[in-house]
Design a protein around this motif. Structure first.
Motif, PDB file in Angstrom:
ATOM      1  N   ASN A   1       0.803  -1.227   0.000  1.00  0.00           N
ATOM      2  CA  ASN A   1       0.000   0.000   0.000  1.00  0.00           C
ATOM      3  C   ASN A   1       0.828   1.266   0.000  1.00  0.00           C
ATOM      4  O   ASN A   1       0.533   2.214  -0.732  1.00  0.00           O
ATOM      5  CB  ASN A   1      -0.926   0.022   1.226  1.00  0.00           C
ATOM      6  CG  ASN A   1      -2.083  -0.938   1.107  1.00  0.00           C
ATOM      7  OD1 ASN A   1      -2.332  -1.505   0.046  1.00  0.00           O
ATOM      8  ND2 ASN A   1      -2.803  -1.139   2.203  1.00  0.00           N
ATOM      9  N   ARG A   2       1.851   1.302   0.830  1.00  0.00           N
ATOM     10  CA  ARG A   2       2.614   2.545   1.024  1.00  0.00           C
ATOM     11  C   ARG A   2       3.698   2.760  -0.031  1.00  0.00           C
ATOM     12  O   ARG A   2       4.068   3.906  -0.301  1.00  0.00           O
ATOM     13  CB  ARG A   2       3.262   2.541   2.408  1.00  0.00           C
ATOM     14  CG  ARG A   2       2.294   2.565   3.595  1.00  0.00           C
ATOM     15  CD  ARG A   2       1.642   3.935   3.738  1.00  0.00           C
ATOM     16  NE  ARG A   2       0.785   4.026   4.903  1.00  0.00           N
ATOM     17  CZ  ARG A   2       1.133   4.604   6.064  1.00  0.00           C
ATOM     18  NH1 ARG A   2       2.337   5.106   6.215  1.00  0.00           N
ATOM     19  NH2 ARG A   2       0.274   4.670   7.057  1.00  0.00           N
ATOM     20  N   PHE A   3       4.203   1.676  -0.624  1.00  0.00           N
ATOM     21  CA  PHE A   3       5.353   1.817  -1.511  1.00  0.00           C
ATOM     22  C   PHE A   3       5.155   1.220  -2.902  1.00  0.00           C
ATOM     23  O   PHE A   3       5.821   1.656  -3.840  1.00  0.00           O
ATOM     24  CB  PHE A   3       6.584   1.168  -0.861  1.00  0.00           C
ATOM     25  CG  PHE A   3       6.990   1.785   0.435  1.00  0.00           C
ATOM     26  CD1 PHE A   3       7.775   2.926   0.457  1.00  0.00           C
ATOM     27  CD2 PHE A   3       6.581   1.236   1.644  1.00  0.00           C
ATOM     28  CE1 PHE A   3       8.163   3.507   1.656  1.00  0.00           C
ATOM     29  CE2 PHE A   3       6.946   1.804   2.851  1.00  0.00           C
ATOM     30  CZ  PHE A   3       7.736   2.950   2.859  1.00  0.00           C
ATOM     31  N   MET A   4       4.293   0.221  -3.058  1.00  0.00           N
ATOM     32  CA  MET A   4       4.258  -0.514  -4.323  1.00  0.00           C
ATOM     33  C   MET A   4       2.826  -0.835  -4.757  1.00  0.00           C
ATOM     34  O   MET A   4       2.512  -1.956  -5.110  1.00  0.00           O
ATOM     35  CB  MET A   4       5.069  -1.802  -4.198  1.00  0.00           C
ATOM     36  CG  MET A   4       6.478  -1.590  -3.706  1.00  0.00           C
ATOM     37  SD  MET A   4       7.501  -3.052  -3.882  1.00  0.00           S
ATOM     38  CE  MET A   4       7.659  -3.112  -5.651  1.00  0.00           C
ATOM     39  N   ARG A   5       1.975   0.164  -4.723  1.00  0.00           N
ATOM     40  CA  ARG A   5       0.576  -0.047  -5.101  1.00  0.00           C
ATOM     41  C   ARG A   5       0.452  -0.007  -6.628  1.00  0.00           C
ATOM     42  O   ARG A   5       0.626   1.026  -7.252  1.00  0.00           O
ATOM     43  CB  ARG A   5      -0.321   0.993  -4.464  1.00  0.00           C
ATOM     44  CG  ARG A   5      -1.792   0.616  -4.521  1.00  0.00           C
ATOM     45  CD  ARG A   5      -2.650   1.571  -3.714  1.00  0.00           C
ATOM     46  NE  ARG A   5      -4.009   1.080  -3.667  1.00  0.00           N
ATOM     47  CZ  ARG A   5      -4.469   0.250  -2.753  1.00  0.00           C
ATOM     48  NH1 ARG A   5      -3.660  -0.193  -1.807  1.00  0.00           N
ATOM     49  NH2 ARG A   5      -5.723  -0.153  -2.767  1.00  0.00           N
ATOM     50  N   SER A   6       0.140  -1.128  -7.221  1.00  0.00           N
ATOM     51  CA  SER A   6       0.120  -1.268  -8.678  1.00  0.00           C
ATOM     52  C   SER A   6      -1.237  -0.911  -9.270  1.00  0.00           C
ATOM     53  O   SER A   6      -2.290  -1.161  -8.670  1.00  0.00           O
ATOM     54  CB  SER A   6       0.480  -2.706  -9.055  1.00  0.00           C
ATOM     55  OG  SER A   6       0.296  -2.926 -10.431  1.00  0.00           O
ATOM     56  N   GLU A   7      -1.217  -0.351 -10.461  1.00  0.00           N
ATOM     57  CA  GLU A   7      -2.449  -0.073 -11.196  1.00  0.00           C
ATOM     58  C   GLU A   7      -3.159  -1.364 -11.577  1.00  0.00           C
ATOM     59  O   GLU A   7      -4.350  -1.364 -11.875  1.00  0.00           O
ATOM     60  CB  GLU A   7      -2.133   0.739 -12.461  1.00  0.00           C
ATOM     61  CG  GLU A   7      -1.742   2.179 -12.192  1.00  0.00           C
ATOM     62  CD  GLU A   7      -2.882   2.971 -11.567  1.00  0.00           C
ATOM     63  OE1 GLU A   7      -4.003   2.959 -12.129  1.00  0.00           O
ATOM     64  OE2 GLU A   7      -2.651   3.585 -10.500  1.00  0.00           O
ATOM     65  N   ALA A   8      -2.427  -2.474 -11.550  1.00  0.00           N
ATOM     66  CA  ALA A   8      -3.027  -3.768 -11.885  1.00  0.00           C
ATOM     67  C   ALA A   8      -4.116  -4.166 -10.894  1.00  0.00           C
ATOM     68  O   ALA A   8      -4.957  -5.019 -11.204  1.00  0.00           O
ATOM     69  CB  ALA A   8      -1.954  -4.855 -11.935  1.00  0.00           C
ATOM     70  N   LEU A   9      -4.132  -3.543  -9.712  1.00  0.00           N
ATOM     71  CA  LEU A   9      -5.167  -3.841  -8.730  1.00  0.00           C
ATOM     72  C   LEU A   9      -6.543  -3.373  -9.200  1.00  0.00           C
ATOM     73  O   LEU A   9      -7.565  -3.783  -8.645  1.00  0.00           O
ATOM     74  CB  LEU A   9      -4.833  -3.186  -7.388  1.00  0.00           C
ATOM     75  CG  LEU A   9      -3.586  -3.724  -6.676  1.00  0.00           C
ATOM     76  CD1 LEU A   9      -3.292  -2.913  -5.427  1.00  0.00           C
ATOM     77  CD2 LEU A   9      -3.772  -5.195  -6.316  1.00  0.00           C
ATOM     78  N   LYS A  10      -6.555  -2.535 -10.214  1.00  0.00           N
ATOM     79  CA  LYS A  10      -7.828  -2.067 -10.761  1.00  0.00           C
ATOM     80  C   LYS A  10      -8.351  -2.982 -11.865  1.00  0.00           C
ATOM     81  O   LYS A  10      -9.415  -2.741 -12.420  1.00  0.00           O
ATOM     82  CB  LYS A  10      -7.669  -0.651 -11.320  1.00  0.00           C
ATOM     83  CG  LYS A  10      -7.279   0.384 -10.272  1.00  0.00           C
ATOM     84  CD  LYS A  10      -7.075   1.752 -10.897  1.00  0.00           C
ATOM     85  CE  LYS A  10      -6.654   2.785  -9.858  1.00  0.00           C
ATOM     86  NZ  LYS A  10      -6.421   4.119 -10.477  1.00  0.00           N
ATOM     87  N   GLY A  11      -7.591  -4.023 -12.171  1.00  0.00           N
ATOM     88  CA  GLY A  11      -7.958  -4.919 -13.256  1.00  0.00           C
ATOM     89  C   GLY A  11      -8.442  -6.265 -12.773  1.00  0.00           C
ATOM     90  O   GLY A  11      -8.483  -6.554 -11.573  1.00  0.00           O
ATOM     91  N   SER A  12      -8.760  -7.121 -13.716  1.00  0.00           N
ATOM     92  CA  SER A  12      -9.361  -8.413 -13.396  1.00  0.00           C
ATOM     93  C   SER A  12      -8.384  -9.385 -12.730  1.00  0.00           C
ATOM     94  O   SER A  12      -8.814 -10.374 -12.136  1.00  0.00           O
ATOM     95  CB  SER A  12      -9.928  -9.046 -14.674  1.00  0.00           C
ATOM     96  OG  SER A  12      -8.911  -9.202 -15.660  1.00  0.00           O
ATOM     97  N   TYR A  13      -7.066  -9.125 -12.838  1.00  0.00           N
ATOM     98  CA  TYR A  13      -6.074 -10.002 -12.211  1.00  0.00           C
ATOM     99  C   TYR A  13      -5.624  -9.473 -10.850  1.00  0.00           C
ATOM    100  O   TYR A  13      -4.567  -9.845 -10.345  1.00  0.00           O
ATOM    101  CB  TYR A  13      -4.855 -10.158 -13.125  1.00  0.00           C
ATOM    102  CG  TYR A  13      -5.135 -10.913 -14.400  1.00  0.00           C
ATOM    103  CD1 TYR A  13      -5.260 -12.300 -14.390  1.00  0.00           C
ATOM    104  CD2 TYR A  13      -5.296 -10.249 -15.611  1.00  0.00           C
ATOM    105  CE1 TYR A  13      -5.525 -13.005 -15.556  1.00  0.00           C
ATOM    106  CE2 TYR A  13      -5.568 -10.948 -16.792  1.00  0.00           C
ATOM    107  CZ  TYR A  13      -5.684 -12.317 -16.752  1.00  0.00           C
ATOM    108  OH  TYR A  13      -5.951 -13.014 -17.904  1.00  0.00           O
ATOM    109  N   TRP A  14      -6.426  -8.615 -10.247  1.00  0.00           N
ATOM    110  CA  TRP A  14      -6.031  -7.959  -8.996  1.00  0.00           C
ATOM    111  C   TRP A  14      -5.653  -8.952  -7.899  1.00  0.00           C
ATOM    112  O   TRP A  14      -4.731  -8.701  -7.112  1.00  0.00           O
ATOM    113  CB  TRP A  14      -7.162  -7.056  -8.503  1.00  0.00           C
ATOM    114  CG  TRP A  14      -8.382  -7.789  -8.010  1.00  0.00           C
ATOM    115  CD1 TRP A  14      -9.479  -8.129  -8.727  1.00  0.00           C
ATOM    116  CD2 TRP A  14      -8.600  -8.273  -6.680  1.00  0.00           C
ATOM    117  NE1 TRP A  14     -10.388  -8.808  -7.941  1.00  0.00           N
ATOM    118  CE2 TRP A  14      -9.870  -8.905  -6.672  1.00  0.00           C
ATOM    119  CE3 TRP A  14      -7.863  -8.245  -5.495  1.00  0.00           C
ATOM    120  CZ2 TRP A  14     -10.413  -9.498  -5.531  1.00  0.00           C
ATOM    121  CZ3 TRP A  14      -8.395  -8.842  -4.350  1.00  0.00           C
ATOM    122  CH2 TRP A  14      -9.663  -9.451  -4.381  1.00  0.00           C
ATOM    123  N   ALA A  15      -6.344 -10.079  -7.839  1.00  0.00           N
ATOM    124  CA  ALA A  15      -6.173 -11.001  -6.716  1.00  0.00           C
ATOM    125  C   ALA A  15      -4.825 -11.704  -6.708  1.00  0.00           C
ATOM    126  O   ALA A  15      -4.374 -12.176  -5.655  1.00  0.00           O
ATOM    127  CB  ALA A  15      -7.300 -12.033  -6.711  1.00  0.00           C
TER     128      ALA A  15
END
Length: 427
Positions: free
Chosen positions: A323-337
């Motif tokens: 959360n604080r250092f490496m929050r990826s935009e991929a978390l907004k996609g279908s492979y977030w999990a």
């Protein structure tokens, strides 16, 4: 008129009876059962949450002190499943973490913790709880962590009793992962990944000159000492990496995980299979379920396994790192999990929280295409594959940013090989 009065009286009596029944029934519903019903108010399948207030009572605290427990007895919350969310669900408790009561006394004037970089100071939590152990999991904590997918929590896990029994086997650390050496008490660390940038680097002596050396995954050193050194103080792994590395790196001479005398092992609990591994490892029994069924986990540590030198990273520490250092935009996609930082990333941030000076070697850089995938590839060169479960571009940017802001020193091949050692000088 009388008939009308009788009708009104009958209606009033019915209302009174209904009210009485409601009170009687409601009186049987405990406080934690009401929370159970509140938990049904989550978004529908496939919906999206944004800073939704978490109904769990114990998750909205600004600080949860490790080991403090809870006087409020709770029942298991409803089972959340990853498939119910099309992208990463954001909760009000997203950035709430357990804190460690045992704070480290700072004596090193050159410590990265003294950095004046505003962004780093705001993100860094020096007393984050790094390790999971038997005193830190109860029903309340299970409910709090059930909102987050593994390895950041217990979403999709259905059996609290099973996981609790395993966590109870994890001993509380008797001492810090690392201890200061010499004056002025600075801890100088090298974190060595497996990247091909180290192939031919001749960084071995420099790496071994550090107080402590962290390695992870297929950390082969025999035959590669000139480039990567031969010392390992801390080995970070998952159940998957410690077993699969034997197959992936066998052709390069890798035959076991590092087992230096006195080595400390750190496990990343990335999934249910890791808790199944832990059950066998700490209970000294063959694994009873999952992909490692019938295996004897302690055999993977070549005689150096000691539960007093064994640590398990806390889900909060892993989520905080993300959360604080490496929050990826991929978390907004279908492979977030499946998207999470690499084992190397978690290892580097473990070092940032246990060391004063951190030098990183073998981590991915912008010019990674010039080098083989692994430093062990001497006679062949496989390219780096960007798998969907890691955001490698984000890691490239993160390591460069930490280097540019002088939080770490990142080995980059274009630099002169005659670099000074990362060991701090006397003030």
């Amino acid at each position: 008129m009388r008939a009308q009065f009788r009708g009104v009286l009958t209606l009033a009596l019915m209302v009174a009876v209904c009210a009485l029944l409601y009170v009687l029934l409601y009186g049987q519903i405990s406080d934690h059962s009401v929370s159970y019903f509140q938990k049904l108010q989550l978004v529908p399948r496939g919906g999206r949450l944004h800073e939704m207030n978490c109904p769990c009572k114990n998750t909205t605290r600004d600080v949860f002190t490790a080991g403090s427990g809870s006087a409020h007895k709770e029942t298991p919350m409803l089972w959340l499943q990853k498939k119910d969310f099309k992208q990463y669900p954001i909760w009000a408790s997203e950035d709430v973490y357990v804190r460690d009561k045992q704070k480290r006394q700072m004596t090193c004037p050159q410590s990265l913790r003294n950095s004046q970089n505003t962004g780093f100071k705001q993100a860094f939590i020096p007393d984050i709880q790094m390790y999971l152990h038997g005193e830190l999991l109860n029903q309340s904590e299970w409910n709090r962590l059930a909102y987050f997918n593994n390895p950041f929590g217990f979403m999709d896990y259905t059996n609290y009793t099973e996981i609790k029994a395993v966590v109870d086997l994890i001993p509380k650390p008797r001492e810090p992962l690392l201890l200061p050496r010499g004056n002025p008490g600075c801890i100088c660390c090298a974190v060595v990944a497996t990247g091909g940038i180290l192939n031919g680097s001749r960084m071995g002596k420099e790496i071994d000159a550090h107080d402590y050396v962290f390695r992870m995954n297929g950390a082969i050193t025999k035959g590669y000492e000139e480039d990567v050194g031969n010392r390992t103080s801390v080995y970070v792994h998952t159940a998957h990496s410690i077993t699969q590395s034997l197959f992936i790196f066998k052709k390069y001479g890798y035959d076991s995980a590092p087992h230096d005398k006195g080595i400390k092992y750190v496990l990343i609990p990335e999934g249910l299979r890791d808790f199944q591994w832990l059950k066998g490892l700490l209970g000294r029994t063959t694994v009873s379920d999952g992909p490692y069924k019938n295996r004897r986990p302690w055999m993977q540590y070549s005689g150096e396994f000691d539960e007093n030198r064994f640590y398990v990273l806390h889900p909060d520490f892993l989520r905080y790192t993300r959360n604080r250092f490496m929050r990826s935009e991929a978390l907004k996609g279908s492979y977030w999990a499946i998207c999470r930082p690499t084992n190397g990333a978690f290892t580097l941030f473990l070092a940032l929280h246990t060391c004063d000076v951190v030098d990183a070697y073998g981590f991915i850089t912008e010019d990674h295409s010039k080098y083989p995938n692994y430093y062990a590839e001497r006679h062949s060169k496989t390219r780096v594959i960007f798998y969907a479960n890691h955001d490698y571009n984000l890691e490239i940017k993160t390591w460069k940013k930490l280097h540019d802001t002088e939080i770490i020193r990142l080995y980059q091949r274009q630099e002169s090989p005659e670099r000074k050692t990362g060991k701090p000088t006397e003030p």
